[in-house]
Design a protein around this motif. Structure first.
Motif, PDB file in Angstrom:
ATOM      1  N   ARG A   2       0.830  -1.200   0.000  1.00 31.79           N
ATOM      2  CA  ARG A   2       0.000   0.000   0.000  1.00 31.79           C
ATOM      3  C   ARG A   2       0.867   1.254   0.000  1.00 31.79           C
ATOM      4  NH1 ARG A   2      -4.294   2.546  -1.686  1.00 31.79           N
ATOM      5  NH2 ARG A   2      -5.212   3.984  -0.209  1.00 31.79           N
ATOM      6  N   ARG A 401     -10.135   3.556   9.921  1.00 33.43           N
ATOM      7  CA  ARG A 401      -9.315   2.348   9.669  1.00 33.43           C
ATOM      8  C   ARG A 401      -9.188   2.052   8.184  1.00 33.43           C
ATOM      9  NH1 ARG A 401     -11.413   0.331  14.640  1.00 33.43           N
ATOM     10  NH2 ARG A 401     -13.205  -0.631  13.605  1.00 33.43           N
ATOM     11  N   GLU A 402     -10.184   2.439   7.393  1.00 27.99           N
ATOM     12  CA  GLU A 402     -10.105   2.203   5.967  1.00 27.99           C
ATOM     13  C   GLU A 402      -8.927   2.962   5.346  1.00 27.99           C
ATOM     14  OE1 GLU A 402     -11.807  -0.056   4.611  1.00 27.99           O
ATOM     15  OE2 GLU A 402     -13.254  -0.403   6.233  1.00 27.99           O
ATOM     16  N   GLU A 405      -5.309   1.237   6.250  1.00 27.07           N
ATOM     17  CA  GLU A 405      -4.893  -0.023   5.613  1.00 27.07           C
ATOM     18  C   GLU A 405      -3.753   0.205   4.626  1.00 27.07           C
ATOM     19  OE1 GLU A 405      -5.908  -3.067   6.308  1.00 27.07           O
ATOM     20  OE2 GLU A 405      -7.167  -2.237   7.899  1.00 27.07           O
TER      21      GLU A 405
END
Length: 405
Positions: A2, A401-402, A405
């Motif tokens: 990510r 929290r999205e 990630e």
């Protein structure tokens, strides 16, 4: 992976265009005053109980040296062109300092930084240290907004919270501020206090509204690490009771003409706190004083700096690098979460264009997070503008929290 994706998306002309606009990011100034009469059992802020007399002049001199050092070495030294739009004197208890001392600080800041013509200057005050003479001197020095930490207007709760004032002292402090010429006052009030019932919480809030402040910060008491309450927890209302208090409080505040614009911030028309909005909108700010944090955007990225927390260490190092406890450039992979953590607290949310201007990243790095949040009903979108849905505001940690990630 990510983080690598974010770094790839951050490249190219789009990032260069975003960097070019960094000079337009609003700038604020935070001043920290670290002393209190007594440390409250719930408080996790950088505050220290006074032992003996406060050396006002020595601390003011340190603040001035600290700002001189910051302006000399800050990554934004070349872009301090936007005038300072707001100043916030927090603590601790800034109202332990005399009007003369606060005046010296503001005069020195004004000599070193351009101030906006309508600059908002807030000073935090404790009802237990309210002094009519000081309040008049604060106002004369340029302070035009007071934030009074009443926390409750219930004497029983104030004792449970370890406050040094009672209900009558809090009301007297508010009236003293009005008499001194302040027409922009915030009251801090908490709910879900030890053994508090929903009816008691609503009565407390109703008493605060009756004073007619321009702004109310209304937030739930939480047990923070490294506090007395964390070590010896009081009996607090359960989650269901706390949620009932929050909903009833929001309804009462709306009824009384206070519009919610952030998770715990409510204001009458035109009285939103500009300083705190700048934090939540991911603006820049200089942080001066013991334990103060700053955030500055430049061509090399966003730099966060923190001063030493303990007053002794800060006083010894102020004016040089020795006062800095931490300095780091925020990695591109961290920026989506940092931006969302602030802007999604606001009811209005953020625009994708503003994300690009404030971070220097392409908005496409948010695609995965937004897709997941959309599927879960956590956000609402309209014309490139993102905000938390009603469901998302009730589950803000899940929404954030999205972006982590």
């Amino acid at each position: 992976m990510r983080g690598e994706a974010v770094r790839r998306e951050a490249g190219g002309d789009k990032r260069d265009e975003a960097k070019a606009s960094l000079g337009d990011i609003p700038l604020s100034l935070y001043l920290h005053f670290p002393w209190c009469v007594r440390k409250c059992p719930y408080c996790d802020f950088n505050s220290h109980a006074v032992r003996g007399d406060i050396e006002e002049d020595r601390y003011v001199d340190a603040l001035i040296r600290d700002l001189d050092y910051e302006l000399a070495v800050a990554p934004l030294a070349s872009r301090l062109s936007p005038p300072v739009g707001s100043i916030f004197a927090g603590g601790g208890t800034p109202s332990l300092f005399s009007g003369r001392a606060i005046g010296r600080v503001l005069e020195a800041m004004a000599a070193r930084l351009p101030f906006a013509p309508d600059i908002e200057i807030t000073l935090e005050a404790n009802p237990g240290t309210a002094d009519a003479g000081n309040f008049r001197e604060y106002r004369a020095a340029g302070v035009n907004r007071l934030s009074i930490g009443v926390q409750s207007l219930d004497d029983v709760q104030l004792k449970r919270l370890g406050r040094i004032h009672g209900r009558e002292e809090a009301i007297a402090a508010y009236r003293t501020a009005r008499d001194a010429g302040f027409d922009n006052i915030n009251l801090d009030l908490m709910f879900a206090l030890p053994q508090q019932t929903p009816d008691e919480a609503l009565a407390d809030l109703r008493a605060a509204c009756a004073l007619a402040p321009e702004h109310l910060s209304y937030y739930q008491l939480t047990l923070e690490p490294n506090t007395e309450f964390a070590a010896h927890p009081p009996v607090l209302p359960d989650d269901e009771a706390a949620w009932t208090m929050q909903l009833a409080g929001q309804a009462l505040l709306a009824e009384q003409g206070y519009a919610q614009y952030e998770v715990s911030a409510y204001a009458s028309a035109g009285r939103q706190c500009r300083h705190n909005r700048n934090y939540w909108e991911f603006g820049d700010y200089l942080g001066i004083g013991a334990g103060a944090h700053g955030k500055l955007s430049g061509a090399g990225g966003i730099v966060r700096r923190a001063r030493h927390k303990h007053p002794r260490s800060y006083l010894e190092g102020a004016g040089g690098a020795a006062a800095i406890q931490e300095e780091r450039t925020v990695a591109a992979s961290e920026l989506p979460f940092e931006f969302a953590m602030n802007t999604l607290r606001l009811n209005q949310g953020f625009s994708l264009a503003e994300f690009e201007r404030r971070t220097g990243l392409r908005a496409t790095v948010l695609d995965a997070a937004l897709n997941q949040a959309r599927k879960k009903g956590l956000i609402e979108e309209e014309g490139g503008h993102i905000r938390a849905s009603v469901f998302g505001r009730a589950h803000l940690n899940a929404l954030l929290r999205e972006f982590l990630e």
